[in-house]
Design an enzyme around this catalytic site. Structure first.
Site, short mmCIF file in Angstrom:
data_model
loop_
_atom_site.label_atom_id
_atom_site.label_comp_id
_atom_site.label_asym_id
_atom_site.label_seq_id
_atom_site.Cartn_x
_atom_site.Cartn_y
_atom_site.Cartn_z
CB SER A 74 44.97 -28.34 58.77
OG SER A 74 45.54 -29.53 58.28
CD GLN A 182 45.00 -40.93 61.23
OE1 GLN A 182 44.60 -42.08 61.05
NE2 GLN A 182 45.27 -40.13 60.22
CB CYS A 327 52.48 -33.42 55.44
SG CYS A 327 50.82 -33.70 56.02
#
Ligand SMILES: *Cc1c(COP(=O)(O)O)cnc(C)c1O
Length: 381
Positions: A74, A182, A327
């Site tokens: 993030s 990913q 999330c």
């Protein structure tokens, strides 16, 4: 007795590998000095930090000085976008192109930039979850300062045409960032081959520790520092380096790279068996691309079934998977990724994601198939 779980939620996070844990231990209690300290113990920390930086640079095919350790994916995503936006603004270029299926670390940062006057074009992927290079080409304008397209999607596993987009960005002179959180550890990443200017990755998605990631930024890019303080990370990320976690990241990445072929073959075998089993369920719809995808990620919608309900039934059976991204889990909103693929709200809300890793077994996959089939039938009755 401890309940036995089948963990099929590796796109959310992974178990740490033994090699990564073992590599970290000496840096918690033996070589614990601050890498900026001048004394001998500090020098040992600094040397370990440098060698970890070299190790990851080698995997990514970049220079060690182009690696900036962060607190995770993030933070790296935030810093990449904010830096590119600041550079763009200086040149009077305030348009950014990205996709509607990005992680919230990207989408919410783009919203913040929009509030500051930037214009954002969010491309919608095709029905198979892939954005084409042509779509990107058509979205670029004279004022575009950044293209940010994820390497592989966290919900469908769909792999994006990163090399083509990179070549295009280079030709058009636009900065290219990719969220490779990913992909890292699962696909071979080569920032030079793919013409990538900035790339984010996170250790906890490939059996490394949580709370550590990195931003690769080509040496000609002036990053904006999000955290002010000391001069760590070439002045672009203040704060005493998290050396144990950095060692864990480097070890896990190297280990993943070395075992990638073997792991991919094994996980693909599990994945194909899982797809075969789930394909046989009435009203099960595959989401994403069957060919261009990560080895372990599988996403299905189950017509007439609520994904959250299905998830908790499976959870009671000891099966850990996910509906939508972690999330947005718990919220009633369907996954923005599946909506971007063109799924109806109802179909998107009926989706489950299974993400496998090399620690899963064929027995577990068979149990997942049996339990999902039973649960879907029960909910339909
Ligand atoms: C997990 C993930 C992130 C966030 O990484 P953290 O290290 O958890 O902050 C960002 N992008 C994608 C695609 C992810 O899967």
């Amino acid at each position: 007795m401890e309940k036995q779980f089948i963990y099929a939620d590796n796109a959310a996070t992974t178990k740490m590998s033994d090699v990564a844990v073992r590599a970290m231990l000496p840096y918690l209690q033996e070589i614990y000095a601050n890498a900026s300290s001048v004394h001998l113990l500090g020098q040992r920390s600094a040397a370990a930090l440098f060698s970890a930086r070299q190790q990851v640079a080698q995997v990514l095919n970049c220079a060690p000085k182009e690696v900036f350790f962060t607190s995770g994916g993030s933070e790296a995503d935030n810093q990449a976008l904010i830096s590119a936006a600041a550079l763009g603004k200086k040149q009077g270029k305030c348009h950014i192109v990205s996709t509607a299926m990005e992680h919230h670390a990207i989408l919410h940062t783009l919203e913040a930039l929009e509030a500051q006057g930037f214009t954002v074009t969010l491309l919608r992927p095709q029905a198979d979850g892939i954005v084409t290079a042509t779509q990107v080409a058509e979205a670029i304008t004279d004022t575009t300062c950044l293209i940010s397209v994820m390497y592989a999607n966290n919900e469908t596993g769909a792999i994006q045409p990163i090399r083509e987009i990179g070549a295009l960005c280079r030709k058009r002179g636009v900065l290219f960032h990719t969220d490779a959180v990913q992909a890292a550890g699962h696909l071979t990443i080569n920032v030079q081959r793919d013409n990538i200017d900035m790339l984010s990755l996170s250790a906890h998605k490939f059996h490394g520790p949580k709370g550590i990631g990195l931003l690769f930024a080509k040496s000609n890019i002036q990053l904006t520092s999000l955290i002010r303080g000391g001069g760590q990370e070439r002045g672009k990320r203040a704060g005493t380096e998290n050396l144990p976690s950095i060692i864990g990241l480097a070890t896990a990445l190297k280990d993943a790279q070395e075992h990638m072929q073997q792991n991919t073959a094994y996980i693909t075998g599990l994945r194909d068996a899982l797809r075969n089993g789930l394909d046989k369920i009435d009203g099960a719809g595959f989401n994403g691309s069957r060919e261009h995808c990560l080895p372990g990620t599988v996403n299905y919608s189950f017509q007439g079934v609520n994904g959250e309900t299905l998830l908790s039934l499976l959870s009671n059976e000891g099966i850990c998977c996910s509906s939508g991204s972690a999330c947005s889990a718990g919220s009633l909103e369907p996954s923005h990724v599946l909506l971007a693929l063109g799924l109806s709200h109802e179909t998107a809300k009926s989706a489950l994601r299974f993400s496998l890793c090399e620690y899963n077994t064929m027995d577990e996959v068979q149990t997942i198939i049996t339990k999902v089939t039973e649960a879907v039938n029960r909910l339909r009755r």
